[in-house]
Design a protein around this motif. Structure first.
Motif, PDB file in Angstrom:
ATOM      1  N   ARG A 124      26.170 -24.360 -12.072  1.00 29.87           N
ATOM      2  CA  ARG A 124      26.505 -24.911 -13.385  1.00 29.87           C
ATOM      3  C   ARG A 124      27.983 -24.718 -13.688  1.00 29.87           C
ATOM      4  NH1 ARG A 124      21.740 -22.342 -17.097  1.00 29.87           N
ATOM      5  NH2 ARG A 124      19.943 -23.213 -16.006  1.00 29.87           N
ATOM      6  N   ILE A 125      28.481 -23.515 -13.405  1.00 29.94           N
ATOM      7  CA  ILE A 125      29.899 -23.245 -13.671  1.00 29.94           C
ATOM      8  C   ILE A 125      30.774 -24.119 -12.785  1.00 29.94           C
ATOM      9  CG2 ILE A 125      31.682 -21.456 -13.624  1.00 29.94           C
ATOM     10  CD1 ILE A 125      29.436 -19.410 -14.158  1.00 29.94           C
ATOM     11  N   LEU A 126      30.413 -24.262 -11.525  1.00 29.04           N
ATOM     12  CA  LEU A 126      31.199 -25.108 -10.628  1.00 29.04           C
ATOM     13  C   LEU A 126      31.138 -26.568 -11.061  1.00 29.04           C
ATOM     14  CD1 LEU A 126      30.354 -23.566  -7.133  1.00 29.04           C
ATOM     15  CD2 LEU A 126      32.447 -23.296  -8.466  1.00 29.04           C
ATOM     16  N   GLY A 127      30.005 -27.000 -11.602  1.00 30.61           N
ATOM     17  CA  GLY A 127      29.918 -28.367 -12.116  1.00 30.61           C
ATOM     18  C   GLY A 127      30.888 -28.609 -13.251  1.00 30.61           C
ATOM     19  N   HIS A 128      31.024 -27.632 -14.133  1.00 25.60           N
ATOM     20  CA  HIS A 128      32.021 -27.774 -15.203  1.00 25.60           C
ATOM     21  C   HIS A 128      33.431 -27.796 -14.620  1.00 25.60           C
ATOM     22  CE1 HIS A 128      34.220 -26.901 -18.955  1.00 25.60           C
ATOM     23  NE2 HIS A 128      34.910 -26.058 -18.205  1.00 25.60           N
ATOM     24  N   CYS A 129      33.709 -26.906 -13.682  1.00 23.85           N
ATOM     25  CA  CYS A 129      35.060 -26.864 -13.109  1.00 23.85           C
ATOM     26  C   CYS A 129      35.391 -28.144 -12.357  1.00 23.85           C
ATOM     27  CB  CYS A 129      35.184 -25.657 -12.179  1.00 23.85           C
ATOM     28  SG  CYS A 129      35.038 -24.044 -13.012  1.00 23.85           S
TER      29      CYS A 129
END
Length: 426
Positions: A337-342
């Motif tokens: 999820r965090i990588l998707g935002h980044c």
């Protein structure tokens, strides 16, 4: 001070106050009088809580933030530039100034070691227990560093090492985040509703009649007359924990990462960049298959210079290096999820997007080697979304350049032509 002294997973300070009605010799009359008194004075008390003095609350928040920053300045090296005292005394919002200070972030990240007597872990723990939301954001910005140091050191320690005692500082901070999230969820799971894909659209609701029966064949192309949205489980209900056990370690770290994700739009760029580099290190896969998808990938060639080396370091990060670690789904889900935002958030800097792209490719390579279907589908979806986003950005750049070129050509002054003279015979 003991990091666990204020840790109360299932309660709050207000719940421990004694009741005045239970000690009354006449419970009936006392209870009636107590309710009458509350009914008469409840509105005034409620009005006082909803309409506080804004200047008083602002001054209290600033004073609390300044005291926390001054305490932190005594724990960090005095060579910081600018000094922490300037952040505390020269700002109307010291907590946000601390959140935006990259030198402070680097100094604190490089000084953490996670023992039970680590003063910086004590500072993070006590700061997160404060009621100031901006101070909590400061603590959340260090979740990538805390998770990386904790998981890497835990994985590198031998089986006979006293892991629980040597990393108790990290565990206290992670438990404080876990306990706060457990209290906010109130024993409820996190669910997601998936609409029925047999309908023409997400907003289409057919009329139901008594004669309609659900289609027993799930592979039939006939629309289901009584569609029911599927419910997917994102996270089960959280149980209160007083210690980090080996069976609950992945859940506790995953919840801390999920708390970071909820506030990721307010996190500084260097915190996101560190997380992307740590995630690539955690994957530990630097084989050629990470860039081989459906043929030659121009996107992978553009960011190939950011690829990590075999020992898990990319040479560009100034913080602590990570190591290849076990990645259960409880940890991998918030990581993706965090990588998707980044990858896809429009306000992220290009360096964060490139590092996130490398991390996703490394996680895809590891999932392909370990044959984890959930991880393969999730990482490959992120790769395709990143590829389309970069292609769209490239096409928009080319179109803008072409439009600017056409505009410049139309506005360029040209040499005036001589008027044509037509000779006509009379």
């Amino acid at each position: 001070m003991d990091p666990h002294r204020n840790h109360m997973p299932g309660g709050s300070p207000s719940s421990s106050s004694p009741s005045t009605t239970s000690s009354s010799p006449n419970p009936t009359s006392s209870h009636h009088h107590h309710n009458t008194t509350n009914n008469n004075g409840h509105n005034n008390h409620h009005h006082q809580q909803q309409d506080p003095d804004p200047m008083h609350s602002w001054y209290e928040s600033v004073s609390k933030a300044r005291s926390r920053i001054h305490l932190l300045s005594s724990l960090l090296p005095p060579t910081l530039s600018p000094p922490l005292s300037s952040l505390a005394d020269d700002s109307d919002n010291p907590a946000l100034s601390l959140l935006s200070s990259h030198p402070t972030y680097s100094a604190l990240s490089s000084s953490l070691y996670g023992s039970p007597h680590d003063p910086l872990c004590h500072w993070l723990y006590d700061t997160y227990l404060s009621s100031d939301p901006h101070l909590r954001l400061v603590v959340l910005s260090f979740v990538p560093t805390l998770s990386n140091l904790y998981l890497s050191l835990l994985h590198s320690l031998s089986s006979d090492s006293p892991t629980s005692s040597s990393l108790a500082g990290f565990e206290a901070v992670l438990l404080s985040l876990y306990s706060a999230e457990t209290k906010s969820r109130n024993g409820k799971p996190l669910l997601v509703s998936i609409p029925d894909l047999s309908l023409p659209s997400l907003y289409h609701t057919p009329r139901r009649s008594s004669s309609d029966k659900p289609n027993p064949n799930p592979y039939s192309t006939k629309p289901n007359p009584n569609p029911r949205p599927s419910v997917g489980l994102i996270s089960p209900p959280l149980e209160p924990q007083t210690a980090v056990r080996s069976t609950k370690r992945g859940t506790i770290v995953g919840v801390a990462l999920d708390c970071y994700y909820k506030q990721i739009s307010q996190m500084p760029a260097w915190s996101k960049l560190d997380f992307c580099r740590f995630a690539a290190d955690w994957a530990g896969q630097d084989c050629p298959c990470k860039s081989e998808f459906d043929g030659p990938d121009e996107i992978a060639e553009e960011i190939g210079d950011l690829g990590i080396s075999e020992n898990g370091s990319d040479g560009g990060s100034s913080g602590a290096k990570g190591a290849r670690i076990p990645l259960p789904w409880e940890i991998l889900q918030p990581v993706l999820r965090i990588l998707g935002h980044c990858l896809l958030a429009p306000l992220n800097v290009e360096e964060v997007r490139d590092s996130a792209s490398v991390a996703v490719q490394c996680l895809y390579a590891r999932a392909s080697h370990e044959l984890v279907p959930q991880a393969i589908l999730a990482t490959r979806s992120l790769i395709q979304l990143n590829k389309r986003a970069r292609e769209s950005a490239r096409a928009a750049t080319v179109a803008a350049a072409a439009a600017a070129n056409v505009g410049s050509n139309s506005n360029t002054p040209t040499k005036a032509k001589k008027p044509e003279i037509l000779l006509m015979s009379k």
